[in-house]
Design a protein around this motif. Sequence first.
Motif, short mmCIF file in Angstrom:
data_model
loop_
_atom_site.label_atom_id
_atom_site.label_comp_id
_atom_site.label_asym_id
_atom_site.label_seq_id
_atom_site.Cartn_x
_atom_site.Cartn_y
_atom_site.Cartn_z
N VAL A 164 -22.01 10.45 -7.24
CA VAL A 164 -21.83 11.80 -6.70
C VAL A 164 -23.19 12.48 -6.71
N TYR A 165 -23.67 12.96 -5.57
CA TYR A 165 -25.02 13.50 -5.55
C TYR A 165 -25.20 14.55 -4.47
N GLY A 166 -26.27 15.31 -4.60
CA GLY A 166 -26.59 16.34 -3.62
C GLY A 166 -28.05 16.72 -3.74
N GLY A 167 -28.47 17.64 -2.87
CA GLY A 167 -29.86 18.07 -2.87
C GLY A 167 -29.97 19.55 -2.60
N ASP A 168 -30.81 19.89 -1.65
CA ASP A 168 -31.03 21.30 -1.31
C ASP A 168 -29.91 21.86 -0.44
N ILE A 169 -29.83 23.18 -0.42
CA ILE A 169 -29.01 23.84 0.59
C ILE A 169 -29.67 23.64 1.95
N ASP A 170 -28.90 23.85 3.03
CA ASP A 170 -29.47 23.64 4.37
C ASP A 170 -30.58 24.65 4.66
N GLY A 171 -30.51 25.84 4.06
CA GLY A 171 -31.65 26.74 4.13
C GLY A 171 -31.50 27.92 5.06
N TYR A 172 -30.36 28.06 5.71
CA TYR A 172 -30.13 29.23 6.55
C TYR A 172 -28.71 29.71 6.31
N ASN A 173 -28.47 30.99 6.54
CA ASN A 173 -27.16 31.57 6.24
C ASN A 173 -26.04 30.77 6.90
N SER A 174 -24.97 30.55 6.16
CA SER A 174 -23.86 29.78 6.72
C SER A 174 -22.57 30.06 5.97
N TYR A 175 -21.49 30.20 6.71
CA TYR A 175 -20.15 30.23 6.13
C TYR A 175 -19.37 28.98 6.56
N ALA A 176 -20.01 28.09 7.34
CA ALA A 176 -19.35 26.87 7.79
C ALA A 176 -19.34 25.88 6.63
N GLN A 177 -18.20 25.31 6.32
CA GLN A 177 -18.16 24.38 5.19
C GLN A 177 -18.60 22.98 5.63
N ARG A 178 -19.66 22.95 6.39
CA ARG A 178 -20.28 21.69 6.80
C ARG A 178 -21.75 21.99 7.08
#
Lengths: 419, 100
Positions: A294-308
């Motif tokens: 199970v892993y992850g990294g940075d946020i995409d970096g721009y405002n978002s309410y889309a759960q993708r």
Amino acid sequence: MAEYSAFALLKNALSGNRDWRPAWRKPDPKPTYDVIIVGGGGHGLSTAYYLAKEHGITNVAVLEKGYLGSGNVGRNTVTVRSNYLLPQNIRFYEHSMKMWEELSHDLNYNVMFSQRGVLALGHSPGQIDEFARRGNAMRHLGVDAELMDVAAIKKLMPGIDETASARFPIVGGLMQRRAGTARHDAVAWGYARAADRRGVDILENCEVNGFIKDGDRVVGVTTSRGEIRAKKIAVAVAGSTGHVMRMAGVDRLPIESHVLQAFVTESIKPFLDTVVTFGMGHFYMNQSDKGGLVYGGDIDGYNSYAQRGNLPIVEDVMSEMLALFPSLAPVRVLRSWGGIMDMSMDGSPIITTGPLPGMYLNCGWCYGGFKATPASGFCFAHTIARDQPHEFNAPFSLDRFHSGAVIDDKGQGATPRLH
Amino acid sequence: MLITCPYCGPRDVSEYTYQGDGNRTRPEPASTDQEAWNAYVYDRVNIAGAHHEIWQHSGGCRAHLAVVRSTTTHKIASVGFVREAGHRKHERHARPGAKA
């Protein structure tokens, strides 16, 4: 309500497991409550539980727009740690860590808390100096921290590329052994059952679509299941804070919503005993009890309410994983998902009375909401019951951004996408 | 996600750098209004829906762009130059003493 014990297991095994009762009731909304909590995630449910347990306030409703576990409480990467630098954060998260250590007993529900350790990797002498400083700050306040050298790290995780030819050679690491992981669904279910057993109504599929006001004061909410009023309205909706608070007439807050993607691979044999974080990019990984990484990294970096999210970050995360563990190249990714983070302007949370009379706000968890679940609920319940903060959340006020008392643990300033 | 740069045409989002919320108004540099500066630095609109924001085509023509993008679907409604009319409120204020 269902009580879990060796005797109950045996009894239900003999009757074919047909007599287990639901873990929580499915009540209809009452017209009024003492407290309404908007948001049935980890923080909302734990707040309800501690309101009932610590303050005797049981006439409480938790409003969840979907089903329990459908929001961020089921979308995180389950890490629990308290390796912070600033004393306000260390005290709060260490309080949370101590609550995690007792949580399964407290809730009579196995949250599968596993103190497998969290290791932060450093890749330059300067970074190791910073780790030493952080470790000293932690130990000064009674939190465990230990510097590790490359040989010890290689022994701990044989799959890691510790050679000098790695893209970012490893110089050392900072380990917190008491940190680890917990099962996020069990945390939601355990708190829900424990709160329900003390009389809290958990209202699923009950989406808030407006606030009822008497002058400035918030006195109720309109929902997809009708109007509900309460003396106190608490909002704990993580990534949806901006959206929900706008309905109450608060159109600007010191937070931004961003999407954070996470990934899980197919199950492989035991590969990684601990949680590892990569100091040269932003990457974190653990192996689940089923064997998936199970892993992850940075946020995409721009405002978002889309759960993708979008593909550039997927590529970024994969390349960081392979920089650390080249042997994982053939392992297939099973699935990915996105959760919405409410990134605050200094990277620290907000647990406060207000911003409107009759209202209480819990938000700004950035990447780290899951590990805070017990202490967040504990402190928020105290704030709601007594109309003043607990000593642990007193620094996490909303007005700190205007008074200048920001808690900028990462030193990134008012740029939430960097926290 | 593709952003259509007015100079360069549709390009992948990885060519761009997000510069943040375009709804903020920077106070006059000489202003000593602390509340206005605090609001500019810390407060955000953070809307679920059409969001005015600034992007720079840093991997291309380097122009600063005023973009209206849905934060719920990632769909982009419009892209224009920050300096053009209609986006003037996003423009950086000139230094004191500089020609208008």
